[in-house]
Every structure is written in C-alpha cells, then in structure tokens.
Design an enzyme around this catalytic site. Sequence first.
Site, short mmCIF file in Angstrom:
data_model
loop_
_atom_site.label_atom_id
_atom_site.label_comp_id
_atom_site.label_asym_id
_atom_site.label_seq_id
_atom_site.Cartn_x
_atom_site.Cartn_y
_atom_site.Cartn_z
N CYS A 1 -16.12 -16.00 75.97
CA CYS A 1 -15.22 -16.29 76.92
C CYS A 1 -14.28 -17.53 76.67
O CYS A 1 -14.82 -18.69 76.47
CB CYS A 1 -15.62 -16.29 78.52
SG CYS A 1 -14.44 -16.45 79.66
N CYS B 1 -20.20 -18.80 78.94
CA CYS B 1 -20.42 -17.92 78.34
C CYS B 1 -19.64 -17.94 76.82
O CYS B 1 -18.56 -18.11 76.83
CB CYS B 1 -19.83 -16.58 78.96
SG CYS B 1 -20.64 -16.06 80.53
N GLU C 1 -4.85 -19.27 85.61
CA GLU C 1 -4.10 -18.13 84.99
C GLU C 1 -4.66 -16.77 85.99
O GLU C 1 -5.67 -16.63 86.37
CB GLU C 1 -4.29 -17.81 83.68
CG GLU C 1 -3.73 -18.78 82.56
CD GLU C 1 -3.65 -18.52 81.32
OE1 GLU C 1 -2.75 -18.91 80.54
OE2 GLU C 1 -4.81 -17.84 80.77
N CYS D 1 -5.84 -9.57 88.45
CA CYS D 1 -7.05 -10.08 88.03
C CYS D 1 -6.88 -11.81 88.44
O CYS D 1 -5.95 -12.45 88.13
CB CYS D 1 -7.13 -10.08 86.54
SG CYS D 1 -8.55 -11.19 85.91
N CYS E 1 -14.88 -23.08 84.25
CA CYS E 1 -15.97 -22.44 84.50
C CYS E 1 -17.38 -23.11 84.26
O CYS E 1 -17.11 -23.69 82.83
CB CYS E 1 -15.84 -20.89 84.04
SG CYS E 1 -17.31 -19.81 84.40
N CYS F 1 -9.33 -9.44 78.73
CA CYS F 1 -10.71 -9.58 79.12
C CYS F 1 -11.35 -10.93 78.25
O CYS F 1 -11.30 -10.65 77.09
CB CYS F 1 -11.59 -8.62 79.41
SG CYS F 1 -13.16 -8.99 79.78
#
Length: 344
Positions: free
Chosen positions: A118, A115, A91, A104, A111, A338
């Site tokens: 996220c 985290c 995305e 962005c 990933c 975010c």
Amino acid sequence: MKQSFFQLTFNDLQQLLEQNSLNASAANLLYNWYYKRKNKYSNSITDIAKGTLSFIDEVFSFDLPEAVKIQQAEDKTVKFLFKLSDGSKVESVLIPFNKKYSICLSSQVGCAMKCSFCFTGTQGLKRNLSASEIIGQFLSAWHWLRENRPGEERILNIVFMGQGEPLHNFDEVKKACEIFTSQYGTSIGHQKITISTSGYIPGLKRWKDEIPGVNLALSLHSPFDETRNELIPINRKYPLEEVLDYIDGIPLRNKQFVTYEYLIIKDLNDRQEDALALGQLLKDRRALINLIPFNEFPGTQYKRPDLERVNQFKLLLEEYKIPTMVRTTKGDDVLAACGQLNTK
C-alpha cells in the site's frame, strides 16, 4: 473557535439546542438542510427562528475540506486531494458505475499499519481524522459532482478503503457512520457502507455491539502466515486465525456476507496452492471473495499478475462454491486505484 456542524450526531445537535433553551425540533430542519438537501449556507432557511439561526451562525462552522487537486481518469473516476484545516492532506476517490458513484473515504492522515503493498503505508501515521473531516470528504465530492457532472450527483455507496486503518480510528468512524445513516440526514443504509480492516482486533472486538449492520471487508491477501506477515505486518501481533475468530462472532443480516479482499501479486500469492488454501479457509464461512489484481505504484517491489493467472485463481476458488469476483481496476492512470493513495 467555532466547532464543525458536521461533527455532531442528530442527538448531539438536539441536546445542544435544548441546553441553550432553543427548540430541539430545529435539529431536524438543519439536518435536512445540510445533509438531505445538501445546501451550503443557512442564510436562506426561513422555517427556523431567527434566534436559533443566530446561535447556529455564532457557534458552528460549515467549512468543508478544500480540494487542492482534482484528477479525472479516463474511466470517469475522480481523485480528490483534500486539504484540512491544519494543512494536512488526504485523498478520496469517486468510483463511477451507471451514472452513479461509490466513494472511497480516508479515515486517517497516513496509516500506522505499514502494509507493504500500500502506497499510504509508506508514509506512516500522522493523525486520525475527525468525523467531520470524514463527512466533509463525502459532501465536498457531492458538491463537485453537482457543479461538474449535473444529474450524476448520486453517491450510493460508501467504502472506508482510503488512507488509514478505519478500526484504528474507531470512535470517529463510528460517529461518521451514525451521521451517514441518520434518517434525518443522508439516510444511507447500513448495507451501503463497507469498512475495510487489515485485521485490527481492538476494533473488531467492538464491532458487533457498536456498528452492527455495516458491511465488513477484511484485507486477507494470503492464507499463509509467512506471506501475510510480509504483506500485513500486524499479522504478527493479530494473527489471521484470531482475526477470523472475532469475525465469525459478528452477527450477519439475511443475505449479508463478509468480503475477503485478496490482492493478487505476481509470483507471491498467485499460485495454485494459495487458491486451494484460501478456498479451504473460507468454504464454510458466509464469504464473498474480492480478487484485486495488484496496482503498481512508484517504488513498489511487487508486480501485477496477468489476467489469465487471475482467472485461473478464480476458477480454483469457484470449486469451493464461494462467490468470487475480480475487481475491475479503475482510476489507476491517476493513481486512484486500490492501494495507490498517498497525500502528495
């Protein structure tokens, strides 16, 4: 199989042309055609020799990622779900400001950092993106703007804050930055590009020698190791103190700051003692603090704080004379804010 044109730096392209006994000056014309003017096809170029054009058509692919889903938020934020050549998906987000945009970009499929705040971190790492796939997100979004919001196709800032840890894919992110900043192509200034990291030290070690001038943003989120360990698990391997030592060694240009991103989560890191410790940690550094009220996503245990709590936090930081801003949430109605990106 053809190679992507968008994988080559300007020097790479010149060398390839020379190696095939073709005029290297065509590199300038091709970069201008595809990056500066952002054309899609080469069949109407008239100032390049036919033999060179035949070689280009034979060797290169100019395919861009396919936007399989596009969501437009009420605030004009646009989220793209791009399908890559192997079927993987990432995305990207266009963020509007005054009829201009920041974009962005994602640097990985998934990933590895895990985290906890996220959405991307919940899916694990599938693979790195190539420079051409990173560049392709930018160009595809630009073409969408030209077709759907004519007159607004101005993407002035690039932030590597999408899916993935950019410094975990250092070589391809570095190459993408070199292509973005090339004077022959999009000519985006180094100061208009920001790379965000969770504190991946192997990448930070290479920063000052290989991508100087590009802006750095650190996902800080807590001055206390215990809380940061929960939010950013690699803090156990690369502790904050060591991360900051490497950041302090990066030369900054005049009026350049390091951005420290601080995601404020209700009843976790939004206390007065958090703000005071954060201010103490950054007061003697060339720092800009970006406060980000947590954006909730499906399945998360965390909650967004109320605005009054965020403003109180900001006031405490301002006592340390550190420039501090609260990031306006954009695109959260389509999970484009975010921490909300995923590939589904």
